[in-house]
Every structure is written in C-alpha cells, then in structure tokens.
Design an enzyme around this catalytic site. Sequence first.
Site, PDB file in Angstrom:
ATOM      1  N   SER A 142      20.029  12.674  21.723  1.00 54.79           N
ATOM      2  CA  SER A 142      18.863  12.307  20.899  1.00 54.79           C
ATOM      3  C   SER A 142      17.639  12.967  21.532  1.00 54.79           C
ATOM      4  O   SER A 142      17.673  13.326  22.725  1.00 54.79           O
ATOM      5  CB  SER A 142      18.701  10.783  20.931  1.00 54.79           C
ATOM      6  N   TYR A 165      18.700   2.344  25.519  1.00 47.57           N
ATOM      7  CA  TYR A 165      19.137   3.394  24.583  1.00 47.57           C
ATOM      8  C   TYR A 165      18.628   4.767  25.041  1.00 47.57           C
ATOM      9  O   TYR A 165      19.396   5.730  25.128  1.00 47.57           O
ATOM     10  CB  TYR A 165      18.645   3.090  23.164  1.00 47.57           C
TER      11      TYR A 165
END
Length: 256
Positions: A140, A153
């Site tokens: 990401s 995360y």
Amino acid sequence: MKPTALITGASGGIGYELAHLFAKAGYNLIIVARSEDKLIALKNELHDHPVTVIAQDLSKTGGAEKLYNRVKELGHTVQVLVNNAGFGLNGKFDELPLAEQQQMLQVNVASLTELTHLFLPDIKAAPLFDIPKGILNVASTAAFQPGPRMAVYYASKAYVLSFSEALVEELQGTGVTVTTLCPGATETNFFKRANAENTKLVNTTMSAEAVAKSGFLGFVKGKRVVIPGTLNQTLSIAAKVMPRSFSAKLAHYVDK
Ligand SMILES: NC(=O)c1ccc[n+]([C@@H]2O[C@H](COP(=O)([O-])OP(=O)(O)OC[C@H]3O[C@@H](n4cnc5c(N)ncnc54)[C@H](OP(=O)(O)O)[C@@H]3O)[C@@H](O)[C@H]2O)c1
C-alpha cells in the site's frame, strides 16, 4: 504447459480483478479467500478457464500451511504467488481489540511470509515460461509512512514492502521476480471492513480494475515497486522526503 498463479483474496476488490487479468494472460488459476461462494461465482465467470477454488482463512495460525498442503494434495505446482489478501482497521491502537489487530497481522504479514516461504522453492524450480514466474505482493502507499489511527495496518504494509524489496536482491539471477504493488485508496470493500468509510481517504479513490491492471503490468515487466496513479506517486515521493513526524501528522489528518 501453462503456469499456475495462486491469488489470495480473490473473492473481491483488487484480487478479483487480478484474477481476471492473470486468466486473460493464460495462467491457470488457484483462487483463495474465506468466501467460497464468491470464489465459485468468479470461477463460473471465467467459464472453461482452469480455475481451482480453495476456501481458506489466512487469519488462523497454520492457515498458510493448510493452503500449501491442499495445493499439493490437488497435484498443483505454483509458478506465480499473488499475496493480495489483507485488511485494515481504523481506530486508535489502544482502543481497537488486540485480537482483531493480531488477526490482521496474521493475514497481512505472517501468512504472506509463510506462503512465500512455502511456495518459493517451487517457483524457483519451475522452468522459465514465455510469461513470467514470480511473486506479486500487495502492500500500500501506507508502506511509506506512519499511519496514526491505522498504526498496525500501516506498519504491516511497511513490512510487506521491506520484505519484498529484500527478496528482489536475494533472487537476482534466479529468474524469479518480486513485484510490490502499492495502491493508494481504491474502491473496494476495504473501507467498510476497516470502519473507515467516513475518512477523507475515500475522496481520492481509484478503481480496483485500474489498480489491478497497473499491478499486473508491473509484474509482467518485472518491476520492483508499482504505485498506481499520478497522485499516489506524487504523495509517495513527498512522504519519502518530508520528516516522518510531519507525514504522520498528515496521515492522521486524512485518516479522520
Ligand atoms: N482498497 C484500498 O484502498 C487499498 C489500498 C492499499 C492497499 N490495499 C490492499 O489491497 C489488498 C486487497 O484489498 P481490497 O482493497 O481489494 O479489499 P477487499 O475488497 O476487502 O478484498 C480483500 C480480500 O482479502 C480477503 N481476505 C480478507 N481476510 C481474509 C482472511 N482472513 N483469509 C483469507 N482471505 C481474506 C477477502 O476475502 P474474504 O473476505 O472472502 O476472505 C478479499 O478477497 C489488501 O492487501 C489491502 O490491504 C487496499
């Protein structure tokens, strides 16, 4: 013989789109997620294309090994591993349940690492095809900075990027490529699952189709890191040059 691509998290979002792209390019598929009904629906959409469905929960300890053993039982050898399954959780670290954050680490980090360790010897040993063999890991743009309110995360995605870039070096000369796809906000079920539907992140999404296409093309070209979209590329460069304390404050602002 056609090479086989195993794609985790193929029941929706980016993984579903990647499955279509790998099928179109001629790879046989093994598609993995918890939602067997959605995987079967995807198999049916691909008509006569060779697709094996394996329902597996990768948040469970031992889930990756079970998946590998099932692939072997079915007589398959994997030449492309797409570690795409993953999820986020939005909220302050100490207020989010620890057990859920541990499950996230199991899917995003531990299972991804275990699957890579289990399948890499087969991928290395596979002959070279006219279409590439290797690993596509989905990280990401979160990998480039700290992420307040999604601390675990963001850290999990920093792990995926660092791990994958190290493997690129280790695998030089073996014919195995490792590509890391670093999407920014993408229109999938991700935000609902993360309880982040009301954050500013959702204002700048790309389609899952465009993100997957970018990742697939990057993988085929053997690129190290793929960041889909000009905005995400610009923000990633900015995150690399600005002080991490400032990029953490910026991430905190958009994650609210
Ligand atoms: N959407 C974004 O804005 C964005 C941005 C950057 C990176 N990413 C990354 O992109 C990847 C794909 O996410 P997405 O955006 O496509 O979200 P998504 O639509 O929610 O898809 C997530 C996929 O992962 C699977 N999955 C989740 N938990 C699992 C588990 N315990 N065991 C096995 N499979 C599991 C889901 O299948 P089941 O629920 O059926 O198990 C689903 O197929 C993730 O790694 C995510 O971190 C997403």
